[in-house]
Design an enzyme around this catalytic site. Structure first.
Site: not given
Length: 253
Positions: A43-44, A113-114, A151, A154-155, A157, A159
């Site tokens: 993913d990274g 992502n964030e 998107a 679920t990363a 955020n 956790s």
């Protein structure tokens, strides 16, 4: 029907080996000549590829040669052209971050992502939160806070016990990381058009760093975040395994 494919791979040996094998079967073209980009890694690396190619209007299809691979499809050497023709496309807009450090310098970055603010010292951070120019929280004492896209929900955020956001919901998640005051405050759901500002209180005593998809900036005094509708990232998924389905499935795992 053949496609002009550009293969990109992370530095991991398994990804580099896969790239060489796939180029031998399907050929390879430069990024600016490609009809589709195939990213090999985790993913990274997928996020890195999307950032690196945001100036190209080319979809990216990931195949997992990493660990979790939430944004990736399963790896297989055969049938790639057929999979690419059949793939479902999801479009996502990144977040735009402007972070001012304590010396007044502005740093800009995009995040798929964030954007997160995290304490950078032994004491909890103290943050003031403003949304669309209106003060919403005088003081949040916490280990950090973040704003996540659907998107990215679920990363980090997820956790941090933030909500999973459906793709296309036009919503952002503002989530606290280990909130101490207000105790157990989990955050808020905001419209995609919201402009969020964090001001760091007691900056020297309680230093804070800001991250946009792992791009880090130290000693920030204030951070502004908004969605960037002028940029769209196109991600391809195998039929039935698109981003919306993955977001739903993740909640039942």
């Amino acid at each position: 029907m053949s496609l002009r494919i550009a293969f990109a791979a992370s530095r991991a040996a398994v990804a580099q080996t896969a790239r060489a094998t796939l180029i031998g079967r399907y050929g390879n073209v430069p990024l600016d000549e490609a009809e589709v980009i195939v990213a090999l890694g985790g993913d990274g690396f997928m996020l890195q590829t999307l950032h690196d190619t945001e100036h190209l209007s080319v979809p990216v299809y990931g195949m997992n040669r990493g660990t979790i691979g939430f944004l990736m499809n399963e790896y297989a050497e055969s049938g790639l052209t057929d999979r690419l023709h059949a793939a479902e496309e999801a479009e996502i807009n990144p977040l735009s971050m402007t972070a001012w450090d304590k010396n007044g310098y502005a740093h800009k970055a995009l995040a798929i992502n964030e954007v997160s603010l995290l304490r950078a010292g032994p004491q909890a951070a103290k943050l003031r939160i403003t949304v669309d120019g209106r003060l919403r929280m005088d003081e949040l004492v916490c280990d950090g806070a973040l704003v996540a896209t659907p998107a990215g929900s679920t990363a980090y955020n997820y956790s941090a016990h933030g909500p999973v956001l459906p793709i296309g919901s036009d919503v952002l998640a503002l989530t606290a990381v280990a909130a101490f005051r207000p105790r157990r405050w989990r955050g808020a759901l905001l419209p995609k058009t919201a402009h969020v500002r964090f001001d760091v209180l007691e900056i020297d005593k309680r230093p804070v760093m800001a991250e946009a998809d792992s791009r880090s900036f130290d000693s920030v005094a204030a951070v502004e975040i908004r969605s960037e509708p002028s940029i769209s990232h196109r991600i391809l998924f195998d039929p039935g395994h698109g981003l919306e389905e993955r977001l739903i499935s993740e909640q039942f795992t």
